[in-house]
Scaffold this motif. Structure first.
Motif, PDB file in Angstrom:
ATOM      1  N   PHE A  78       0.616  -1.285  -0.017  1.00  0.00           N
ATOM      2  CA  PHE A  78       0.144  -0.122   0.054  1.00  0.00           C
ATOM      3  C   PHE A  78       0.984   1.304  -0.230  1.00  0.00           C
ATOM      4  N   LEU A  79       1.920   1.327   0.901  1.00  0.00           N
ATOM      5  CA  LEU A  79       2.899   2.571   0.961  1.00  0.00           C
ATOM      6  C   LEU A  79       3.398   2.439  -0.516  1.00  0.00           C
ATOM      7  N   SER A  80       3.926   1.484  -1.175  1.00  0.00           N
ATOM      8  CA  SER A  80       4.639   1.533  -2.420  1.00  0.00           C
ATOM      9  C   SER A  80       3.804   2.332  -3.457  1.00  0.00           C
ATOM     10  N   ALA A  81       2.264   2.026  -3.418  1.00  0.00           N
ATOM     11  CA  ALA A  81       1.430   2.313  -4.421  1.00  0.00           C
ATOM     12  C   ALA A  81       0.815   3.676  -4.127  1.00  0.00           C
ATOM     13  N   GLY A  82       1.418   4.208  -2.759  1.00  0.00           N
ATOM     14  CA  GLY A  82       1.055   5.632  -2.570  1.00  0.00           C
ATOM     15  C   GLY A  82      -0.631   5.799  -2.095  1.00  0.00           C
ATOM     16  N   LEU A  83      -1.052   4.621  -1.369  1.00  0.00           N
ATOM     17  CA  LEU A  83      -2.128   4.610  -0.837  1.00  0.00           C
ATOM     18  C   LEU A  83      -1.891   5.093   0.803  1.00  0.00           C
ATOM     19  N   LEU A  84      -0.940   4.953   1.341  1.00  0.00           N
ATOM     20  CA  LEU A  84      -0.478   5.085   2.679  1.00  0.00           C
ATOM     21  C   LEU A  84       0.621   6.276   2.715  1.00  0.00           C
ATOM     22  N   ASP A  85       0.888   7.104   3.776  1.00  0.00           N
ATOM     23  CA  ASP A  85       2.166   7.734   4.029  1.00  0.00           C
ATOM     24  C   ASP A  85       2.755   7.188   5.056  1.00  0.00           C
ATOM     25  N   LEU A  86       4.132   7.444   5.167  1.00  0.00           N
ATOM     26  CA  LEU A  86       5.115   6.802   5.817  1.00  0.00           C
ATOM     27  C   LEU A  86       4.626   6.737   7.347  1.00  0.00           C
ATOM     28  N   VAL A  87       4.124   7.668   7.786  1.00  0.00           N
ATOM     29  CA  VAL A  87       3.842   7.873   9.198  1.00  0.00           C
ATOM     30  C   VAL A  87       2.677   6.544   9.720  1.00  0.00           C
ATOM     31  N   ALA A  88       1.402   6.434   8.808  1.00  0.00           N
ATOM     32  CA  ALA A  88       0.544   5.606   8.808  1.00  0.00           C
ATOM     33  C   ALA A  88       1.311   4.319   8.636  1.00  0.00           C
ATOM     34  N   GLY A  89       2.257   4.028   7.643  1.00  0.00           N
ATOM     35  CA  GLY A  89       2.879   2.625   7.528  1.00  0.00           C
ATOM     36  C   GLY A  89       3.595   2.171   8.906  1.00  0.00           C
ATOM     37  N   ILE A  90       4.287   3.386   9.412  1.00  0.00           N
ATOM     38  CA  ILE A  90       5.159   3.047  10.677  1.00  0.00           C
ATOM     39  C   ILE A  90       4.175   2.427  11.752  1.00  0.00           C
ATOM     40  N   ALA A 235       9.599  -8.410   6.370  1.00  0.00           N
ATOM     41  CA  ALA A 235       9.593  -6.852   5.795  1.00  0.00           C
ATOM     42  C   ALA A 235      10.652  -6.710   4.996  1.00  0.00           C
ATOM     43  N   ILE A 236      11.952  -6.940   5.369  1.00  0.00           N
ATOM     44  CA  ILE A 236      12.913  -6.836   4.656  1.00  0.00           C
ATOM     45  C   ILE A 236      12.903  -7.469   2.982  1.00  0.00           C
ATOM     46  N   ILE A 237      12.612  -8.746   3.195  1.00  0.00           N
ATOM     47  CA  ILE A 237      12.404  -9.362   1.818  1.00  0.00           C
ATOM     48  C   ILE A 237      11.339  -8.762   0.896  1.00  0.00           C
ATOM     49  N   GLY A 238      10.369  -8.504   1.582  1.00  0.00           N
ATOM     50  CA  GLY A 238       8.948  -7.822   0.910  1.00  0.00           C
ATOM     51  C   GLY A 238       9.313  -6.502   0.320  1.00  0.00           C
ATOM     52  N   ALA A 239      10.461  -5.713   1.114  1.00  0.00           N
ATOM     53  CA  ALA A 239      10.784  -4.325   0.648  1.00  0.00           C
ATOM     54  C   ALA A 239      11.797  -4.286  -0.425  1.00  0.00           C
ATOM     55  N   LEU A 240      12.296  -5.774  -0.667  1.00  0.00           N
ATOM     56  CA  LEU A 240      13.207  -5.523  -1.897  1.00  0.00           C
ATOM     57  C   LEU A 240      12.997  -5.249  -3.051  1.00  0.00           C
ATOM     58  N   SER A 241      11.426  -5.562  -3.391  1.00  0.00           N
ATOM     59  CA  SER A 241      10.948  -5.274  -4.563  1.00  0.00           C
ATOM     60  C   SER A 241      10.275  -4.014  -4.773  1.00  0.00           C
ATOM     61  N   ALA A 242      10.150  -3.421  -3.517  1.00  0.00           N
ATOM     62  CA  ALA A 242       9.100  -2.136  -3.260  1.00  0.00           C
ATOM     63  C   ALA A 242      10.147  -0.946  -3.841  1.00  0.00           C
ATOM     64  N   ASN A 243       9.350   0.260  -3.793  1.00  0.00           N
ATOM     65  CA  ASN A 243      10.271   1.505  -3.714  1.00  0.00           C
ATOM     66  C   ASN A 243      10.755   2.098  -2.556  1.00  0.00           C
ATOM     67  N   VAL A 244      11.343   3.259  -2.758  1.00  0.00           N
ATOM     68  CA  VAL A 244      12.027   3.687  -1.622  1.00  0.00           C
ATOM     69  C   VAL A 244      11.305   3.897  -0.432  1.00  0.00           C
ATOM     70  N   GLN A 245       9.973   4.175  -0.566  1.00  0.00           N
ATOM     71  CA  GLN A 245       8.971   4.198   0.643  1.00  0.00           C
ATOM     72  C   GLN A 245       8.795   2.952   1.331  1.00  0.00           C
ATOM     73  N   GLY A 246       8.770   1.774   0.599  1.00  0.00           N
ATOM     74  CA  GLY A 246       8.707   0.359   1.120  1.00  0.00           C
ATOM     75  C   GLY A 246       9.991   0.049   1.815  1.00  0.00           C
ATOM     76  N   LYS A 247      11.332   0.404   1.275  1.00  0.00           N
ATOM     77  CA  LYS A 247      12.315   0.303   2.025  1.00  0.00           C
ATOM     78  C   LYS A 247      12.405   1.079   3.220  1.00  0.00           C
ATOM     79  N   ARG A 248      11.831   2.173   3.397  1.00  0.00           N
ATOM     80  CA  ARG A 248      11.824   2.975   4.522  1.00  0.00           C
ATOM     81  C   ARG A 248      11.040   2.308   5.419  1.00  0.00           C
ATOM     82  N   LEU A 249       9.956   1.670   5.316  1.00  0.00           N
ATOM     83  CA  LEU A 249       8.963   1.060   6.095  1.00  0.00           C
ATOM     84  C   LEU A 249       9.987  -0.339   6.845  1.00  0.00           C
ATOM     85  N   ALA A 250      10.577  -0.933   5.978  1.00  0.00           N
ATOM     86  CA  ALA A 250      11.370  -2.017   6.174  1.00  0.00           C
ATOM     87  C   ALA A 250      12.263  -1.440   7.380  1.00  0.00           C
TER      88      ALA A 250
END
Length: 590
Positions: A78-90, A235-250
């Protein structure tokens, strides 16, 4: 492991129990994924506008699904698709850590107090029966019931294995007291969770071993801390294919669990005393180490959340400095990532965002064909004058523009849609189909622009004023529609009612096409242009009509986010036939 099987039947039973438990986790996740076709995603979007709501969502969803891994992957997508912001993800990740501790309470409080295998059998029977049904919902329920059955069966085999293992060898003899034992067992807990990719499975293993005194209470606490750190691997494995927002969440997940683990290790004595006080208040027997472990697991995660939550915005700033977003390549996909494919709502939103990215590139090509830039669209009063006065030759290479700006993104969108793993009976499948069609019509608009370009370029050096005027009309009508779409897009994004409805724009396209044909007939009759030139202009007016129609069709799909909203907006803005004619006449006059 094979040597261990040969050496000990008890070890074989424990390993089989772990495998059955992990298989149950997989089925449980698969079952819950069948219900992520919109419900979970809509709840997530509506309940994450504050940090406290995000935290609550993480706690509740993880407690219900008993899988922080699934919640983490959904959040990253969701974060990678822009449906959430990083604060909500954390906030969700913090809540997921707390929610995952509910499993320890369930196992320690119920799983070890009754013969849990007796509950596994009916769950497996009804689960398998449901999973063979045609209904998607029944199939999902079947996977959940079967998953729970295998979870219970796995716990039973692990407990039995440890009970009989005591007759062969007592692992408690290898207990390590003090700081050294604390660090070594924390490392073992981390490694076990990384291997199994499930802190839930690790905690079950720890609790069952503790219940039969195969490990000491002190070492079990260290193992629990290690499992908390190791769970970040998913989460780290899931973030490998995500954009920078996904990596920040991991990264946030890893920082939170590391800091929480360090706090728990540093103040281990204080935590143990606090656990004794809480258990005494709850009337839990002092000798019940499994429930004390569950209390400890919840307590140190709760302390971590209490410490980190007030500094969530500072954490976001830190993560943005650590994971710096590289300057994006404008000609590559921005929103498509593998973590979004499995979740219908996220997949649709990723494709929609990428299609808008493609639309912006297509508009760039169309405008450059007529010697204009997107910045010219903001000044409506000068738009017609810009086309009138601009007589310089335009030599824009549409083929090169298509190869550079369109082809790669368009191909990626089509490939992404084909990888969508969900049932084509779902409403999201229809939305993906509409988006595929929108992208196709957008490409057709570019191809029609290429067909139009040759005669448009010739008209600019023609000595015939009538020909020049007609081609300038064609250019103006196309550019004006793009401007109107941009205005409509802006007003929709700002949740305002658009000044012009899509119905009006569609009506104006039809009206302008009829006026163009009448104008050409008149020019031929008055011998201002030759029939040969007239036939070329008729063909080019058809290209103009198709360009406008395809651009509007694409815009309707992209900027009115779903079919329900489209109907709502158009219902509000639909005018009667007389009103439409009045607006069209006003547009013509302008």
């Amino acid at each position: 492991m094979s040597y261990g099987f040969w050496l000990s039947d008890e070890f074989k039973g424990i390993a089989a129990g772990i495998s059955i438990f992990l298989f149950g986790m997989l089925l449980l996740e698969q079952g819950f994924k069948t219900f992520t076709g919109g419900i979970l995603e809509r709840i997530l979007q509506k309940t994450t506008n504050t940090a406290w709501k995000s935290l609550s969502f993480g706690i509740v969803s993880t407690t219900l699904m008993q899988s922080s891994s699934l919640v983490s992957i959904i959040t990253i997508s969701f974060l990678s698709a822009g449906l959430l912001d990083l604060v909500a993800g954390i906030g969700i990740i913090f809540g997921a850590n707390l929610g995952s501790t509910a499993g320890a309470w369930l196992i320690a409080g119920l799983g070890l107090k009754v013969k849990i295998s007796t509950y596994a059998m009916p769950l497996l029977v009804f689960g398998v029966l449901c999973s063979f049904q045609n209904s998607k919902q029944l199939k999902g329920i079947g996977y959940i019931l079967t998953g729970l059955g295998f979870l219970f069966l796995g716990i039973h085999y692990m407990k039995e294995g440890f009970e009989t293992f005591e007759n062969t060898i007592n692992l408690a003899d290898y207990a390590m007291p003090g700081l050294q034992g604390l660090l070594i067992y924390t490392l073992l807990g981390t490694i076990a969770t990384v291997i199994m990719q499930s802190s839930h499975a690790t905690m079950v293993l720890i609790i069952t071993a503790l219940s039969v005194h195969q490990i000491t209470y002190d070492n079990a606490l260290a193992l629990a801390i290690g499992s908390n750190i190791g769970t970040t691997i998913t989460a780290i494995i899931g973030a490998l294919s995500a954009n920078v927002q996904g990596k920040r969440l991991a990264g946030a997940h890893l920082l939170f669990n590391l800091l929480t683990g360090i706090i728990a290790l540093t103040f281990i004595k204080e935590f143990m005393n606090a656990v004794d006080m809480i258990n005494a208040w709850l009337d839990i027997p002092a000798a019940d180490n499994t429930l004390k472990l569950a209390t400890f697991h919840s307590l140190f995660n709760l302390v971590g959340v209490a410490i980190m939550l007030p500094f969530i915005h500072q954490l976001v700033v830190l993560l943005e400095k650590i994971f710096v977003e590289k300057r994006p390549n404008l000609f590559r996909p921005k929103y498509l990532n593998l973590s979004a494919v499995e979740f219908p709502e996220t997949a649709v939103e990723s494709v929609r965002q990428e299609s808008i990215h493609l639309y912006d590139h297509a508009i760039h090509i169309v405008l450059h064909t007529f010697g204009l830039r997107k910045r010219h669209l903001s000044d409506q009063s000068d738009l017609k004058q810009l086309i009138e006065l601009n007589n310089d030759p335009v030599e824009y290479d549409i083929d090169a523009g298509y190869e550079k700006r369109i082809k790669g993104i368009y191909s990626a969108i089509i490939a992404f849609i084909s990888q969508a793993a969900f049932s084509w009976e779902m409403k999201q499948s229809s939305r993906l189909s509409w988006l595929r069609d929108a992208n196709r019509t957008l490409v057709e608009a570019i191809k029609d622009t290429k067909h139009l370009q040759k005669n448009w370029a010739r008209s600019r050096i023609s000595n015939n004023a009538a020909i020049k005027n007609e081609y300038k009309k064609i250019a103006y009508q196309i550019v004006l529609l793009i401007q109107q779409i941009e205005q409509f897009r802006k007003e929709i994004a700002e949740n305002e009612l658009p000044l012009l409805s899509l119905d009006i724009l569609k009506a104006s396209i039809e009206d302008e096409d009829m006026q163009m044909n009448r104008s050409l007939d008149l020019l031929i009759r008055e011998r201002k242009i030759t029939p040969e030139t007239g036939s070329s202009l008729i063909n080019d007016s058809t290209y103009m009509y198709n360009i406008k129609k395809n651009l509007l069709k694409t815009a309707e799909t992209l900027f009115v986010q779903d079919n329900t909203r489209s109907i709502h907006v158009e219902h509000q803005l639909t005018l009667n036939e007389t009103e439409i004619k009045e607006v069209v006449q006003a547009v013509d006059a302008q």
